[in-house]
Design a protein around this motif. Structure first.
Motif, PDB file in Angstrom:
ATOM      1  N   ALA A 249      -0.677  11.205  23.957  1.00  0.00           N
ATOM      2  CA  ALA A 249       0.388  10.852  24.919  1.00  0.00           C
ATOM      3  C   ALA A 249       0.139   9.481  25.508  1.00  0.00           C
ATOM      4  N   PHE A 250      -1.091   9.250  25.901  1.00  0.00           N
ATOM      5  CA  PHE A 250      -1.411   7.947  26.460  1.00  0.00           C
ATOM      6  C   PHE A 250      -1.152   6.852  25.454  1.00  0.00           C
ATOM      7  N   SER A 251      -1.532   7.118  24.217  1.00  0.00           N
ATOM      8  CA  SER A 251      -1.358   6.054  23.234  1.00  0.00           C
ATOM      9  C   SER A 251       0.117   5.789  22.974  1.00  0.00           C
ATOM     10  N   GLU A 252       0.924   6.843  23.026  1.00  0.00           N
ATOM     11  CA  GLU A 252       2.370   6.639  22.882  1.00  0.00           C
ATOM     12  C   GLU A 252       2.901   5.776  24.013  1.00  0.00           C
ATOM     13  N   LEU A 253       2.432   6.091  25.215  1.00  0.00           N
ATOM     14  CA  LEU A 253       2.850   5.310  26.389  1.00  0.00           C
ATOM     15  C   LEU A 253       2.481   3.851  26.200  1.00  0.00           C
ATOM     16  N   GLY A 254       1.270   3.657  25.693  1.00  0.00           N
ATOM     17  CA  GLY A 254       0.802   2.290  25.494  1.00  0.00           C
ATOM     18  C   GLY A 254       1.634   1.553  24.465  1.00  0.00           C
ATOM     19  N   ILE A 255       1.958   2.271  23.392  1.00  0.00           N
ATOM     20  CA  ILE A 255       2.756   1.646  22.332  1.00  0.00           C
ATOM     21  C   ILE A 255       4.126   1.232  22.863  1.00  0.00           C
ATOM     22  N   LYS A 256       4.733   2.161  23.599  1.00  0.00           N
ATOM     23  CA  LYS A 256       6.058   1.846  24.141  1.00  0.00           C
ATOM     24  C   LYS A 256       5.987   0.624  25.049  1.00  0.00           C
ATOM     25  N   SER A 257       4.947   0.594  25.868  1.00  0.00           N
ATOM     26  CA  SER A 257       4.825  -0.547  26.779  1.00  0.00           C
ATOM     27  C   SER A 257       4.768  -1.845  25.998  1.00  0.00           C
ATOM     28  N   GLU A 258       4.025  -1.813  24.897  1.00  0.00           N
ATOM     29  CA  GLU A 258       3.893  -3.043  24.126  1.00  0.00           C
ATOM     30  C   GLU A 258       5.208  -3.426  23.459  1.00  0.00           C
ATOM     31  N   ILE A 259       5.939  -2.420  23.009  1.00  0.00           N
ATOM     32  CA  ILE A 259       7.247  -2.708  22.426  1.00  0.00           C
ATOM     33  C   ILE A 259       8.142  -3.392  23.454  1.00  0.00           C
ATOM     34  N   LEU A 260       8.143  -2.835  24.651  1.00  0.00           N
ATOM     35  CA  LEU A 260       8.980  -3.402  25.709  1.00  0.00           C
ATOM     36  C   LEU A 260       8.543  -4.805  26.063  1.00  0.00           C
ATOM     37  N   SER A 261       7.248  -5.030  26.002  1.00  0.00           N
ATOM     38  CA  SER A 261       6.748  -6.365  26.302  1.00  0.00           C
ATOM     39  C   SER A 261       7.379  -7.382  25.360  1.00  0.00           C
ATOM     40  N   VAL A 262       7.465  -7.015  24.095  1.00  0.00           N
ATOM     41  CA  VAL A 262       8.059  -7.925  23.121  1.00  0.00           C
ATOM     42  C   VAL A 262       9.534  -8.173  23.455  1.00  0.00           C
ATOM     43  N   LYS A 263      10.210  -7.087  23.789  1.00  0.00           N
ATOM     44  CA  LYS A 263      11.630  -7.242  24.133  1.00  0.00           C
ATOM     45  C   LYS A 263      11.820  -8.205  25.296  1.00  0.00           C
ATOM     46  N   LEU A 264      10.937  -8.066  26.265  1.00  0.00           N
ATOM     47  CA  LEU A 264      11.062  -8.914  27.453  1.00  0.00           C
ATOM     48  C   LEU A 264      10.841 -10.374  27.118  1.00  0.00           C
ATOM     49  N   GLN A 265       9.860 -10.639  26.256  1.00  0.00           N
ATOM     50  CA  GLN A 265       9.610 -12.030  25.898  1.00  0.00           C
ATOM     51  C   GLN A 265      10.816 -12.618  25.179  1.00  0.00           C
ATOM     52  N   LYS A 266      11.406 -11.768  24.323  1.00  0.00           N
ATOM     53  CA  LYS A 266      12.588 -12.260  23.600  1.00  0.00           C
ATOM     54  C   LYS A 266      13.720 -12.573  24.562  1.00  0.00           C
ATOM     55  N   GLU A 267      13.913 -11.658  25.478  1.00  0.00           N
ATOM     56  CA  GLU A 267      14.998 -11.850  26.441  1.00  0.00           C
ATOM     57  C   GLU A 267      14.732 -13.082  27.299  1.00  0.00           C
ATOM     58  N   ALA A 268      13.462 -13.324  27.604  1.00  0.00           N
ATOM     59  CA  ALA A 268      13.126 -14.508  28.401  1.00  0.00           C
ATOM     60  C   ALA A 268      13.599 -15.760  27.674  1.00  0.00           C
ATOM     61  N   GLN A 269      13.353 -15.791  26.386  1.00  0.00           N
ATOM     62  CA  GLN A 269      13.745 -16.945  25.594  1.00  0.00           C
ATOM     63  C   GLN A 269      15.276 -17.093  25.583  1.00  0.00           C
ATOM     64  N   GLN A 270      15.921 -15.951  25.364  1.00  0.00           N
ATOM     65  CA  GLN A 270      17.383 -15.941  25.354  1.00  0.00           C
ATOM     66  C   GLN A 270      17.941 -16.473  26.664  1.00  0.00           C
ATOM     67  N   LEU A 271      17.348 -15.953  27.728  1.00  0.00           N
ATOM     68  CA  LEU A 271      17.776 -16.342  29.074  1.00  0.00           C
ATOM     69  C   LEU A 271      17.663 -17.849  29.248  1.00  0.00           C
ATOM     70  N   LEU A 272      16.570 -18.383  28.740  1.00  0.00           N
ATOM     71  CA  LEU A 272      16.324 -19.810  28.879  1.00  0.00           C
ATOM     72  C   LEU A 272      17.415 -20.606  28.169  1.00  0.00           C
ATOM     73  N   MET A 273      17.694 -20.208  26.928  1.00  0.00           N
ATOM     74  CA  MET A 273      18.629 -20.982  26.121  1.00  0.00           C
ATOM     75  C   MET A 273      20.079 -20.795  26.540  1.00  0.00           C
ATOM     76  N   SER A 274      20.431 -19.540  26.821  1.00  0.00           N
ATOM     77  CA  SER A 274      21.863 -19.278  27.031  1.00  0.00           C
ATOM     78  C   SER A 274      22.291 -19.219  28.482  1.00  0.00           C
ATOM     79  N   PHE A 275      21.341 -19.257  29.385  1.00  0.00           N
ATOM     80  CA  PHE A 275      21.743 -19.156  30.783  1.00  0.00           C
ATOM     81  C   PHE A 275      21.189 -20.299  31.615  1.00  0.00           C
TER      82      PHE A 275
END
Lengths: 406, 521
Positions: A249-275
């Motif tokens: 369970a913990f490892s699943e939680l950790g994996i999800k967190s890391e996935i979300l981290s990637v999403k956030l970085q992508k969105e940060a880039q998007q935000l920079l360029m498009s907003f």
């Protein structure tokens, strides 16, 4: 993904509308793209060169397609020339010179600059007056050596000729004011124009603040992404210390967190360029308008000065004529010269006023469009991100349930 | 002018007109409320601001968040969240079980109540850690509630004029455990009573992982508002008592039962005054070790505490140094491999919990920053909107102002949601991890109990052996003299007595140590 290019498609007034993606129409078109940034040179001398591709069917141009290599200072040259020649028109802004980041030349910086330069040229090509500029043609077609010569000739000692000329003129006019016995600089008394000036100056402040927060928001996204990534790792380690289902369970939680981290970085880039970038562009545009306002003020002063001087010269001439001085001829010549200049100055000023009125309307419409798109992208990006986050956590729950019931 | 838009080939870019609908569907609360505001371009700014502040009440109290989620088409229908039962694990190798994942969402959930029943989501969320929940394996339950704080006056019999006041709480218990001899009862207790209970438990159950009691928090009681502080304390007390109730051994203990059941003010007689009892016992021990008088061996094995215990501390210190320097192998060593392995594992666990806790803290901070910045962005746009509306000359400006307002209100709302998210994160994640960290302290003290008990044993053993060798020497010496030396004989007898006493003490110490060892598993 929406880029700036997309929105520069509507001109309100005259014929030439740009549709870079439909080259086969019989309408006159001019489409430009700035691509392929390449880093050249070493160390302090390093710079980026861009490929500028022009596609057109206008007779003034050398051919249907032309590719040239240009660098940032070439764009500056173009901007300065246009500023000199087309007073009253809001010249599209350039991305900042940024002497510091230049040394780093990160991929992000390069791409943002390229995009901004592309927008710059396209706006010029889309403007019904500016697109006819000879300097634009030179910029788009001249050989590299020619461009280099022009560039160094112009910039020479002055880094920003327009700005320095500005200061020069101000000083000049102030001096002449003093000479003529006037203490205060002369200004227009048009209330509507006053309102506009006030609006522009205030607008810059508001926009700068919004842009500041937008930039911070980008940073926050990055920070949150980083934090989630670190958290994910820590949780995974924690899971490793436990065993079995709990550890899983913990490892699943950790994996999800890391996935979300990637999403956030992508969105940060998007935000920079498009907003954030559109907001910055907006600020620059407003600054460009301020420069035009200064130009108008100069033109007005000049008109007033010349009118004054002309009057004095007229009085002087009459005096001379009265006393039948032999200086009359010369004075008369001078008077007529001055009169021509004065008329020219009045005409110049009048043109500026007329152009500005048109420009303001165009500007406001354009900005509403631009910001509309930027807001749209912003909202979409945030919603996408929020959904992604909700999905990730939601999909985790059944896995946790499985663990706690085992 | 918004409609004639880009016709790019990119698939995911919708024409702005339809995307406007999409945008409006993105609203995180009921659509009707905001549609008119968006499409009405020339709305009075002031009325907008007031509507904005109204939405304060709107989706922020946790229960009402369910409704917006339901109406939001972007969210897939919410799963049927139920309270996840805890593992029935009777895994006695560890008293640390996973926290309840019961309240996974903001809203009320239809939960089956578990053995230590949870009434409301907020209540259950305050129970961070459950100790091997005997869920459905046995039907014993022990449910404790703390409520009804009342300020009471202390009757002052002392010379000091004026009485101090304190707060008592009603501790209600519901149980079917036979030892209690009753199914429902309530008593009034004050915080001092909890402290007493906690001290007695840690003394009586050395070696157990005893849940840490709530802090005394002297500073906080001064700084915080009275009601806030009392409420905070009430919650903490309830959490603590429930944890004790979960502990399979403690829940059956006399101390606990007395605390829960016996009416009236808790006495503070000498028998239950831990501090003085320990001190007495400790004070006697030095004499013991110096071979003076006979003392009840059971008193000897109390941990060395207090300022008067210097002699014993000194001897034990010497022993531990001898142990460390390995000059002589201590008579009894911590040989239990299994124990050592477990200890390793727990250290490792503690390290990871620490790490996770730190990261949780920075995660909380990052979320907070995000919420704040989003809010600031929203405000900046609100100002811009106001500005554009005031200065508007052209329609395009008004349209832009309307768009901006939409973004601004969404941003401010998002900011508030982040705040809510964060408080949930703190409550469920950060606080839980912190509790585990606190628990680690309990674990540490349990370890300490064990090793200090071991040290006592070792000290007594070496003391014993040195006494015995003295006795031998004395015997050997006196046997050489005919008739015997009266004083020497007397000394020998005394020594023999001391040895016997020390033997007894040693035996008790070993028993104590073994007892503690047992508790670990």
């Amino acid at each position: 993904m929406v880029t700036f290019e997309g929105m520069e498609q509507h001109r309100t007034s005259s014929g030439s509308s740009q549709s870079p993606r439909s080259p086969s129409s019989s309408q006159p078109f001019l489409s430009v793209s700035v691509t392929d940034p390449v880093k050249l040179g070493n160390g302090v001398q390093a710079y980026i060169s861009y490929r500028v591709i022009t596609k057109t069917n206008c007779p003034e141009y050398q051919g249907p397609e032309k590719i040239v290599i240009r660098r940032y200072s070439d764009f500056v040259w173009l901007r300065d020339r246009l500023f000199e020649k087309y007073k009253g028109i809001f010249i599209p802004p350039l991305p900042e010179k940024s002497a510091v980041e230049k040394f780093r030349f990160s991929a992000e910086f390069i791409e943002m600059r390229r995009q901004a330069l592309d927008v710059f040229v396209n706006r010029i090509a889309a403007h019904h007056e500016l697109q006819q500029s000879e300097d634009l043609r030179t910029f788009l077609q001249a050989e590299e050596e020619t461009m280099e010569r022009l560039r160094s000739h112009e910039t020479g000692i002055f880094k920003k000729p327009s700005d320095l000329m500005q200061i020069f003129k101000d000083v000049q006019s102030k001096v002449s004011d003093v000479v003529l016995g006037k203490e205060k600089p002369v200004e227009e008394s048009d209330p509507e124009y006053e309102k506009l000036k006030h609006y522009i100056f205030e607008l810059e402040n508001h926009l700068a603040e919004a842009q500041k927060h937008a930039y911070r928001l980008v940073k926050r996204h990055r920070e949150l992404g980083q934090s989630l990534s670190d958290f994910g790792k820590a949780v995974k380690l924690l899971g490793a210390s436990e065993g079995n289902a709990l550890g899983k369970a913990f490892s699943e939680l950790g994996i999800k967190s890391e996935i979300l981290s990637v999403k956030l970085q992508k969105e940060a880039q998007q935000l920079l360029m498009s907003f954030e970038e559109p907001l910055k562009d907006y600020v620059r545009a407003v600054q460009s308008i301020k420069a035009t306002i200064a130009e108008r003020a100069n033109a007005f002063r000049r008109q007033c000065e010349l009118a004054e001087t002309m009057k004095l010269k007229e009085i002087n001439l009459d005096k001379l004529m009265l006393i039948r001085s032999d200086k009359v001829a010369e004075a008369e010549r001078e008077y007529h010269e001055l009169k021509a200049e004065s008329e020219q100055a009045t005409k110049t000023f009048g043109t500026i006023v007329k152009l500005m009125n048109e420009e303001i309307g165009r500007f406001q419409e354009q900005k509403t469009l631009d910001m509309g798109i930027a807001f749209h992208e912003f909202a979409k990006g945030q919603a996408r991100l929020a959904n992604g986050i909700a999905d990730a956590w939601r999909s985790l729950l059944p896995k946790l349930e499985a663990c706690s019931s085992s | 002018m918004m409609d004639s838009e880009n016709h790019t080939s990119e698939e995911h870019l919708h024409p702005l007109s339809s995307s406007k609908e999409e945008l409006e569907n993105l609203h995180l609360h009921e659509n009707n409320e905001y549609d008119p505001l968006i499409t009405k371009s020339y709305s009075n700014y002031r009325s907008v601001m007031s509507t904005l502040s109204d939405s304060h009440n709107h989706p922020l109290s946790p229960p009402s968040l369910v409704s917006p989620a339901d109406s939001d088409p972007l969210l897939s229908p919410p799963l049927n969240y139920r309270e996840f039962p805890n593992p029935n694990s009777t895994d006695t190798s560890s008293y640390i079980d996973p926290p309840s994942y019961a309240d996974a969402i903001f809203s009320n959930f239809d939960g089956e109540t578990s053995s230590n029943g949870t009434d409301t989501p907020t209540r259950s969320s305050s129970d961070g850690i459950y100790f091997s929940r005997s869920a459905s394996s046995n039907s014993e339950y022990l449910k404790i509630t703390v409520s009804n704080p009342i300020k009471e006056q202390e009757n002052s019999n002392s010379i000091v004029p004026g009485s101090s006041s304190y707060v008592t709480y009603l501790v209600t218990t519901r149980t079917n455990i036979s030892e209690f001899g009753g199914s429902e009862f309530g008593v009034r207790r004050r915080f001092k009573d909890i402290v007493t209970l906690s001290d007695r438990l840690s003394e009586a159950y050395r070696g157990f992982f005893i849940p840490p009691r709530p802090d005394k928090s002297i500073v906080e009681s001064q700084v915080m508002q009275k009601q806030e502080f009392v409420e905070q304390r009430r919650v903490a007390l309830e959490k603590y008592l429930r944890r004790l109730a979960d502990h399979p051994v403690i829940r059956k203990s006399d101390e606990f039962r007395v605390f829960l059941q016996v009416q009236g003010k808790l006495p503070l007689p000498t028998t239950t005054d831990v501090a003085s009892r320990v001190l007495d016992g400790a004070a006697k021990l030095p004499k013991q070790l110096m071979g003076d008088s006979l003392i009840a061996p059971s008193e000897v094995v109390q941990p060395a505490k207090g300022g008067r215990d210097l002699m014993r501390l000194f001897k034990e210190l010497k022993q531990s140094m001898a142990n460390d320097w390995g000059s002589s192998k201590p008579p009894v060593v911590e040989e239990d491999k299994e124990f050592l392995a477990k200890k390793e594992r727990i250290s490792e666990l503690e390290l990871q919990i620490n790490g996770a806790s730190q990261q949780a803290e920075s995660l909380v901070k990052a979320q907070q920053d995000m919420g704040e910045t989003m809010g600031e962005l929203g405000l900046a746009f609100i100002k811009l909107t106001k500005f554009e509306n005031e200065e508007a000359v052209l329609d395009s400006q008004r349209a832009r102002a309307a768009d901006m307002k939409g973004v601004a209100t969404a941003a401010v709302k998002a900011s508030r949601l982040f705040r809510e998210l964060n408080s949930q994160t703190v409550k469920h994640l950060q606080d839980t991890l912190h509790e585990y960290l606190g628990l680690m302290l309990a674990v540490h003290s349990a370890f300490t109990d064990r090793s200090s008990a071991l040290l006592t044993v070792q000290t007594l053993l070496s003391e014993l052996s040195s006494l015995q060798s003295r006795a031998e020497k004395l015997e050997a010496a006196s046997s050489k003299i005919f008739g015997g030396d009266k004083s020497r004989i007397r000394k020998l007898e005394e020594l023999q007595e001391t040895i016997r006493a020390t033997e007894d003490a040693k035996n008790v110490a070993i028993r104590e140590y073994e007892r503690i060892k047992e508790h670990y598993f």
